[in-house]
Design a protein around this motif. Structure first.
Motif, mmCIF file in Angstrom:
data_model
loop_
_atom_site.group_PDB
_atom_site.id
_atom_site.type_symbol
_atom_site.label_atom_id
_atom_site.label_comp_id
_atom_site.label_asym_id
_atom_site.label_seq_id
_atom_site.Cartn_x
_atom_site.Cartn_y
_atom_site.Cartn_z
ATOM 1 N N HIS A 190 55.332 19.913 44.418
ATOM 2 C CA HIS A 190 54.216 19.075 44.851
ATOM 3 C C HIS A 190 54.265 18.769 46.350
ATOM 4 O O HIS A 190 55.186 19.184 47.056
ATOM 5 C CB HIS A 190 54.205 17.769 44.047
ATOM 6 N N GLY A 191 53.280 18.016 46.811
ATOM 7 C CA GLY A 191 53.172 17.676 48.228
ATOM 8 C C GLY A 191 53.772 16.331 48.574
ATOM 9 O O GLY A 191 54.343 15.625 47.727
ATOM 10 N N TRP A 192 53.602 15.953 49.848
ATOM 11 C CA TRP A 192 54.191 14.724 50.389
ATOM 12 C C TRP A 192 53.685 13.486 49.648
ATOM 13 O O TRP A 192 52.508 13.366 49.352
ATOM 14 C CB TRP A 192 53.853 14.602 51.878
ATOM 15 N N ALA A 193 54.612 12.584 49.350
ATOM 16 C CA ALA A 193 54.339 11.259 48.782
ATOM 17 C C ALA A 193 53.760 11.329 47.368
ATOM 18 O O ALA A 193 53.190 10.351 46.902
ATOM 19 C CB ALA A 193 53.412 10.454 49.696
ATOM 20 N N MET A 194 53.884 12.462 46.706
ATOM 21 C CA MET A 194 53.380 12.617 45.346
ATOM 22 C C MET A 194 54.578 12.850 44.401
ATOM 23 O O MET A 194 55.700 12.499 44.706
ATOM 24 C CB MET A 194 52.397 13.791 45.277
ATOM 25 N N SER A 195 54.304 13.463 43.260
ATOM 26 C CA SER A 195 55.359 13.846 42.319
ATOM 27 C C SER A 195 54.809 14.971 41.459
ATOM 28 O O SER A 195 53.636 15.364 41.596
ATOM 29 C CB SER A 195 55.768 12.657 41.431
ATOM 30 N N GLY A 196 55.626 15.474 40.556
ATOM 31 C CA GLY A 196 55.165 16.515 39.656
ATOM 32 C C GLY A 196 54.016 16.064 38.767
ATOM 33 O O GLY A 196 53.327 16.894 38.164
ATOM 34 N N ALA A 197 53.774 14.753 38.716
ATOM 35 C CA ALA A 197 52.661 14.239 37.918
ATOM 36 C C ALA A 197 51.308 14.723 38.429
ATOM 37 O O ALA A 197 50.326 14.720 37.671
ATOM 38 C CB ALA A 197 52.687 12.712 37.899
ATOM 39 N N VAL A 198 51.215 15.134 39.692
ATOM 40 C CA VAL A 198 49.926 15.632 40.196
ATOM 41 C C VAL A 198 49.489 16.883 39.433
ATOM 42 O O VAL A 198 48.295 17.204 39.393
ATOM 43 C CB VAL A 198 49.971 15.939 41.713
ATOM 44 N N PHE A 199 50.441 17.585 38.829
ATOM 45 C CA PHE A 199 50.117 18.789 38.060
ATOM 46 C C PHE A 199 49.904 18.473 36.579
ATOM 47 O O PHE A 199 49.960 19.369 35.729
ATOM 48 C CB PHE A 199 51.242 19.817 38.209
ATOM 49 N N GLY A 200 49.671 17.191 36.271
ATOM 50 C CA GLY A 200 49.588 16.764 34.883
ATOM 51 C C GLY A 200 48.542 17.506 34.070
ATOM 52 O O GLY A 200 48.790 17.881 32.918
ATOM 53 N N ASN A 243 47.490 21.869 29.962
ATOM 54 C CA ASN A 243 46.691 23.032 29.576
ATOM 55 C C ASN A 243 47.179 24.268 30.325
ATOM 56 O O ASN A 243 46.441 24.871 31.109
ATOM 57 C CB ASN A 243 45.215 22.763 29.892
ATOM 58 N N PRO A 244 48.450 24.668 30.116
ATOM 59 C CA PRO A 244 49.002 25.791 30.885
ATOM 60 C C PRO A 244 48.303 27.098 30.564
ATOM 61 O O PRO A 244 47.872 27.313 29.428
ATOM 62 C CB PRO A 244 50.472 25.829 30.460
ATOM 63 N N PRO A 245 48.170 27.990 31.545
ATOM 64 C CA PRO A 245 47.570 29.301 31.264
ATOM 65 C C PRO A 245 48.379 30.055 30.215
ATOM 66 O O PRO A 245 49.602 29.924 30.129
ATOM 67 C CB PRO A 245 47.631 30.009 32.629
ATOM 68 N N SER A 246 47.701 30.857 29.425
ATOM 69 C CA SER A 246 48.369 31.661 28.404
ATOM 70 C C SER A 246 49.432 32.556 29.040
ATOM 71 O O SER A 246 49.200 33.188 30.067
ATOM 72 C CB SER A 246 47.343 32.522 27.674
ATOM 73 N N GLY A 247 50.613 32.585 28.430
ATOM 74 C CA GLY A 247 51.682 33.447 28.901
ATOM 75 C C GLY A 247 52.534 32.854 29.999
ATOM 76 O O GLY A 247 53.403 33.541 30.539
ATOM 77 N N LEU A 248 52.314 31.564 30.341
ATOM 78 C CA LEU A 248 53.105 30.932 31.401
ATOM 79 C C LEU A 248 53.769 29.656 30.894
ATOM 80 O O LEU A 248 53.162 28.884 30.143
ATOM 81 C CB LEU A 248 52.225 30.569 32.602
ATOM 82 N N GLU A 249 55.009 29.446 31.324
ATOM 83 C CA GLU A 249 55.663 28.151 31.178
ATOM 84 C C GLU A 249 55.634 27.486 32.549
ATOM 85 O O GLU A 249 56.162 28.036 33.523
ATOM 86 C CB GLU A 249 57.118 28.291 30.715
ATOM 87 N N LEU A 250 55.019 26.318 32.638
ATOM 88 C CA LEU A 250 54.949 25.583 33.892
ATOM 89 C C LEU A 250 56.123 24.616 33.986
ATOM 90 O O LEU A 250 56.417 23.881 33.034
ATOM 91 C CB LEU A 250 53.629 24.816 34.000
ATOM 92 N N ILE A 251 56.800 24.622 35.144
ATOM 93 C CA ILE A 251 57.972 23.765 35.361
ATOM 94 C C ILE A 251 57.762 23.032 36.684
ATOM 95 O O ILE A 251 57.892 23.616 37.763
ATOM 96 C CB ILE A 251 59.271 24.596 35.410
ATOM 97 N N ALA A 252 57.398 21.750 36.607
ATOM 98 C CA ALA A 252 57.131 20.948 37.799
ATOM 99 C C ALA A 252 58.377 20.162 38.181
ATOM 100 O O ALA A 252 58.952 19.457 37.344
ATOM 101 C CB ALA A 252 55.960 20.000 37.559
#
Length: 268
Positions: free
Chosen positions: A28-38, A43-52
């Motif tokens: 993620h970017g400055w002053a944020m957290s992995g929660a921005v990718f919530g 709803n991850p794309p098919s065939g991907l494991e997302l790891i924030a």
């Protein structure tokens, strides 16, 4: 149906995981957290494991002793090794994109593909670099951070969006999951991040990064001009640019469907 998001701490950094398939790490970017990718994690794309991964001192991660891009990068490298992924790709947004460039350029860990969202090799203006923030503006942010921490972060969050990019209700919805009080960085780590942005210049690394790269950038980005994304796409050996018309600094907020499709297609 919402995908379950699993949370853990790996080598002192908070990690959120969702989906199945090829691992895509998210920074993620400055002053944020992995929660921005919530929303992406739900709803991850098919065939991907997302790891924030939360950056040092952000979200649920412990702070670092030094305000150094190299130190932050080393900590992320340690977390990646402990995850023991046989192959993986890497997405970095804004400051997270600078860390992604550093990770790929150092060669200690090797992403299969690289995605750079609203990223720059140099955040501030220089004599030979106009696609950045004027140094006096960054120093004003540093002063404001000391005087009024929360209002400064709120003002920065508003800068992520171009005029009329989203409506007021959508803005409130994003703010609720992305920047709640328990997700803010500690003041020291926020200040460290600004110092990193002030002094780092990654342009010398770029031509030596052979990883296939997708650069994603909003045309109306007021934090990092689209010219920085154009420069990256032109100077990375194996890169192409996808522009988001009438979009600001965070295309995954205002154009999540298009963003997910581009990410999924590129990683597959």
């Amino acid at each position: 149906m919402m995908t379950e998001v699993l949370t853990s701490t790996v080598a002192g950094l908070r990690v959120r995981r969702a989906g199945q398939g090829h691992p895509l790490l998210l920074l993620h970017g400055w002053a944020m957290s992995g929660a921005v990718f919530g929303e992406l994690l739900s709803n991850p794309p098919s065939g991907l494991e997302l790891i924030a991964i939360d950056l040092p001192g952000h979200g649920g991660s412990t702070a670092s002793a030094e305000d150094s891009l190299s130190v932050w990068t080393e900590r992320i490298e340690t977390t990646i090794r402990e995850l023991e992924l046989p192959s993986w790709s890497l997405l970095g947004w804004s400051l997270g994109g600078m860390l992604a460039l550093q990770l790929a350029g150092r060669g200690n860990v090797n992403p299969e593909r690289l995605l750079l969202v609203s990223t720059t090799p140099r955040f501030t203006v220089a004599e030979d670099w106009s696609a950045g923030l004027p140094l006096p503006q960054l120093r004003a942010m540093q002063r404001d951070l000391k005087r009024a921490f929360r209002p400064t972060l709120e003002g920065f969050f508003q800068l992520l969006f171009a005029a009329d990019e989203i409506n007021r209700e959508r803005y409130r919805q994003i703010a609720r999951f992305a920047v709640g009080p328990d997700l803010l960085p500690d003041e020291g780590s926020a200040a460290d991040g600004l110092r990193i942005l002030q002094r780092e210049d990654l342009r010398p690394l770029v031509e030596a990064i052979p990883v296939p790269t997708l650069v994603l950038h909003g045309d109306c980005d007021e934090v990092i001009p689209v010219a920085a994304g154009e420069w990256l796409a032109a100077n990375l050996p194996a890169a192409r640019l996808e522009r988001f018309p009438r979009v600001g600094h965070a295309p995954f907020f205002s154009s999540p469907g298009i963003f997910l499709r581009l990410v999924g297609d590129f990683c597959r």
